[in-house]
Design an enzyme around this catalytic site. Structure first.
Site, PDB file in Angstrom:
ATOM      1  N   LYS A 135      -3.534 -10.882  -7.469  1.00 25.26           N
ATOM      2  CA  LYS A 135      -4.510 -11.660  -6.703  1.00 25.26           C
ATOM      3  C   LYS A 135      -5.943 -11.221  -7.030  1.00 25.26           C
ATOM      4  O   LYS A 135      -6.174 -10.032  -7.217  1.00 25.26           O
ATOM      5  CB  LYS A 135      -4.199 -11.393  -5.217  1.00 25.26           C
ATOM      6  CG  LYS A 135      -4.932 -12.210  -4.222  1.00 25.26           C
ATOM      7  CD  LYS A 135      -4.593 -11.755  -2.815  1.00 25.26           C
ATOM      8  CE  LYS A 135      -5.238 -10.430  -2.500  1.00 25.26           C
ATOM      9  NZ  LYS A 135      -5.412 -10.143  -1.079  1.00 25.26           N
ATOM     10  N   LYS A 153       0.841  -1.206   0.000  1.00 21.81           N
ATOM     11  CA  LYS A 153       0.000   0.000   0.000  1.00 21.81           C
ATOM     12  C   LYS A 153       0.873   1.252   0.000  1.00 21.81           C
ATOM     13  O   LYS A 153       0.589   2.220  -0.690  1.00 21.81           O
ATOM     14  CB  LYS A 153      -0.934   0.003   1.218  1.00 21.81           C
ATOM     15  CG  LYS A 153      -2.117  -0.944   1.057  1.00 21.81           C
ATOM     16  CD  LYS A 153      -3.144  -0.740   2.146  1.00 21.81           C
ATOM     17  CE  LYS A 153      -4.236  -1.776   2.078  1.00 21.81           C
ATOM     18  NZ  LYS A 153      -5.165  -1.580   0.946  1.00 21.81           N
ATOM     19  N   LYS A 197     -11.149  -7.807  -3.780  1.00 19.72           N
ATOM     20  CA  LYS A 197     -12.331  -6.940  -3.747  1.00 19.72           C
ATOM     21  C   LYS A 197     -12.012  -5.569  -4.315  1.00 19.72           C
ATOM     22  O   LYS A 197     -12.901  -4.854  -4.747  1.00 19.72           O
ATOM     23  CB  LYS A 197     -12.806  -6.768  -2.293  1.00 19.72           C
ATOM     24  CG  LYS A 197     -13.346  -8.048  -1.675  1.00 19.72           C
ATOM     25  CD  LYS A 197     -13.315  -7.958  -0.145  1.00 19.72           C
ATOM     26  CE  LYS A 197     -13.556  -9.318   0.472  1.00 19.72           C
ATOM     27  NZ  LYS A 197     -13.055  -9.433   1.830  1.00 19.72           N
TER      28      LYS A 197
HETATM   29  P1  TYM Z   1      -9.585 -11.171   3.866  1.00 19.24           P
HETATM   30  O1  TYM Z   1     -10.934 -10.709   4.258  1.00 19.24           O
HETATM   31  O2  TYM Z   1      -8.776 -10.301   2.960  1.00 19.24           O
HETATM   32  O3  TYM Z   1      -9.694 -12.577   3.178  1.00 19.24           O
HETATM   33  C1  TYM Z   1     -10.393 -13.638   3.806  1.00 19.24           C
HETATM   34  C2  TYM Z   1      -9.750 -14.963   3.462  1.00 19.24           C
HETATM   35  O4  TYM Z   1      -9.785 -15.175   2.054  1.00 19.24           O
HETATM   36  C3  TYM Z   1      -8.469 -15.461   1.585  1.00 19.24           C
HETATM   37  N1  TYM Z   1      -8.323 -14.889   0.237  1.00 19.24           N
HETATM   38  C4  TYM Z   1      -7.951 -15.583  -0.832  1.00 19.24           C
HETATM   39  N2  TYM Z   1      -7.644 -16.882  -0.988  1.00 19.24           N
HETATM   40  C5  TYM Z   1      -7.313 -17.295  -2.239  1.00 19.24           C
HETATM   41  N3  TYM Z   1      -7.278 -16.460  -3.318  1.00 19.24           N
HETATM   42  C6  TYM Z   1      -7.568 -15.146  -3.202  1.00 19.24           C
HETATM   43  N4  TYM Z   1      -7.532 -14.363  -4.262  1.00 19.24           N
HETATM   44  C7  TYM Z   1      -7.925 -14.656  -1.912  1.00 19.24           C
HETATM   45  N5  TYM Z   1      -8.283 -13.431  -1.438  1.00 19.24           N
HETATM   46  C8  TYM Z   1      -8.510 -13.593  -0.119  1.00 19.24           C
HETATM   47  C9  TYM Z   1      -7.547 -14.778   2.593  1.00 19.24           C
HETATM   48  O5  TYM Z   1      -6.251 -15.339   2.575  1.00 19.24           O
HETATM   49  C10 TYM Z   1      -8.279 -15.019   3.880  1.00 19.24           C
HETATM   50  O6  TYM Z   1      -7.982 -16.312   4.392  1.00 19.24           O
HETATM   51  N6  TYM Z   1      -6.828 -10.285   7.909  1.00 19.24           N
HETATM   52  C11 TYM Z   1      -7.755 -11.201   7.316  1.00 19.24           C
HETATM   53  C12 TYM Z   1      -9.005 -11.409   8.161  1.00 19.24           C
HETATM   54  C13 TYM Z   1      -8.688 -11.791   9.558  1.00 19.24           C
HETATM   55  C14 TYM Z   1      -8.254 -13.074   9.993  1.00 19.24           C
HETATM   56  C15 TYM Z   1      -8.097 -12.942  11.428  1.00 19.24           C
HETATM   57  C16 TYM Z   1      -7.986 -14.277   9.342  1.00 19.24           C
HETATM   58  C17 TYM Z   1      -8.773 -10.976  10.641  1.00 19.24           C
HETATM   59  N7  TYM Z   1      -8.418 -11.675  11.771  1.00 19.24           N
HETATM   60  C18 TYM Z   1      -7.665 -14.038  12.179  1.00 19.24           C
HETATM   61  C19 TYM Z   1      -7.550 -15.368  10.121  1.00 19.24           C
HETATM   62  C20 TYM Z   1      -7.399 -15.239  11.517  1.00 19.24           C
HETATM   63  C21 TYM Z   1      -8.165 -10.657   5.961  1.00 19.24           C
HETATM   64  O7  TYM Z   1      -8.043  -9.491   5.692  1.00 19.24           O
HETATM   65  O8  TYM Z   1      -8.740 -11.573   5.151  1.00 19.24           O
END
Ligand code: TYM
Length: 328
Positions: free
Chosen positions: A193, A111, A196
């Site tokens: 990747k 970022k 969103k």
């Molecule tokens: P977030 O909301 O960005 O994504 C949620 C989950 O989806 C996976 N993911 C993907 N997997 C494969 N291909 C993609 N293109 C892709 N985009 C997203 C992410 O790896 C994730 O597993 N920080 C985390 C949320 C969070 C969290 C936690 C996760 C907050 N606290 C504690 C685990 C444990 C996040 O932003 O995920």
């Protein structure tokens, strides 16, 4: 029973990458593990969200957890903000994480490198809240996509340091990254990747997307001129990405897919991928349409809140006693 914990940010609508890399795994594991799957609604405000849109996305996110098959009688499903202890343990974790560690987090560095304006303190310290989310519940595993691995590794380092300083407090969790589908790429730029924040909106398929639109995106996915369905992420990144999607949703191996499309063109292959994706979406959407009309979201969250709150209160209490911020 071993425990798993993970969460998803309700920033925008959930997409196919979230489903393949994370959500479908929570569902798969819930018979074998004690699954805790929460909605990381504090994490999503690290970047400005329009409040009405966020409210809708929040409810949709829970409804999608249920529509994808998470069962509130087996798994613990809750909203991060329903358990106030997350923010408190988050601050404690922030005080046990070094600036050097946060400076190394690639999501933040990306970022910064893009020169994004008005980056907040929240986005910088976000991995410390994530550590708290995890360590609060002593999970054995944290199922996440590839992009979150570094944050789980930081969480482990912080937990080990805390245990060394204050005595055994936290279980050291391991990230659980799927072998196939850990990084689903944009359909328009297979070096990026699926996310969103896709500017063109053509590279990302949302779980609630209209099926005709999802099909169109797959049919116009970027490929190459080699005219051969073969798993080669270096030279054929677009085809490899579509193979990952197909393999994850149909359980076919890469070699089975290669064989099936040996003498066929990319048009036939893309059509088959679109069929599998649309079947998956249709199934999720028909369940979602039922759930969103009912009170299942509220019931699931209340059940989850009760289970999570008990565990969180115990853990925070234990932590606060250890670090000396309570009079006893
Ligand atoms: P977030 O909301 O960005 O994504 C949620 C989950 O989806 C996976 N993911 C993907 N997997 C494969 N291909 C993609 N293109 C892709 N985009 C997203 C992410 O790896 C994730 O597993 N920080 C985390 C949320 C969070 C969290 C936690 C996760 C907050 N606290 C504690 C685990 C444990 C996040 O932003 O995920």
């Amino acid at each position: 029973m071993k425990r798993m914990l993970s969460g998803i940010k309700p920033t925008g609508q959930l997409h196919l990458g979230n489903y393949i890399g994370a959500l479908s795994k929570f569902v798969e594991y819930q018979d074998e593990y004690d699954v805790i799957a929460f909605i990381a609604n504090l994490h999503c405000i690290t970047v400005y969200q329009e409040p009405n849109e966020l409210r809708k996305n929040l409810k949709d996110c829970v409804a999608l957890y249920l529509a994808c098959g998470l069962d509130p009688d087996k798994s613990t499903i809750f909203l991060q903000t329903d358990i106030m202890e997350h923010a408190q343990l988050g601050f404690i974790m922030c005080c046990n994480t070094y600036l050097g560690e946060l400076n190394r987090m690639t999501q933040f560095k990306d970022k910064q490198a893009k020169n994004e304006k008005n980056l907040t303190g929240g986005i910088y310290t976000y991995p410390t809240l994530m550590s708290a989310d995890i360590l609060m519940y002593d999970p054995d595993f944290v199922p996440v996509g590839e992009d979150q691995k570094q944050h789980v590794e930081l969480c482990r380092d912080v937990a080990i340091r805390f245990n060394n300083k204050y005595g055994d407090t936290f279980k050291i969790p391991s990230p659980l990254i799927p072998k196939v589908g850990a990084r689903i790429m944009s359909l328009q730029d297979p070096n990026k990747k699926m996310s969103k924040s896709d500017e063109t909106n053509k590279g990302c398929i949302y779980l609630l997307e209209d099926l005709a639109s999802a099909r169109k995106k797959i049919m116009s996915a970027k490929t190459d001129s080699l005219a051969c369905v073969k798993y080669d992420p270096i030279n054929q990144a677009g085809i490899a990405n579509l193979m990952q999607i197909m393999s994850s949703l149909s359980n076919k191996t890469f070699s089975e897919i290669e064989k099936e499309f040996e003498n066929k063109g990319y048009g036939d292959f893309k059509k088959a991928v679109a069929d599998v994706v649309c079947d998956t979406l249709a199934n999720i959407q028909s369940k979602y349409n039922e759930i969103i009309k009912s009170n299942q979201v509220e019931i699931a969250l209340e059940k989850g809140r009760i289970k999570a709150e008990k565990l969180a209160k115990e853990k925070l209490n234990q932590v606060q006693l250890k670090i000396g911020i309570e009079i006893k």
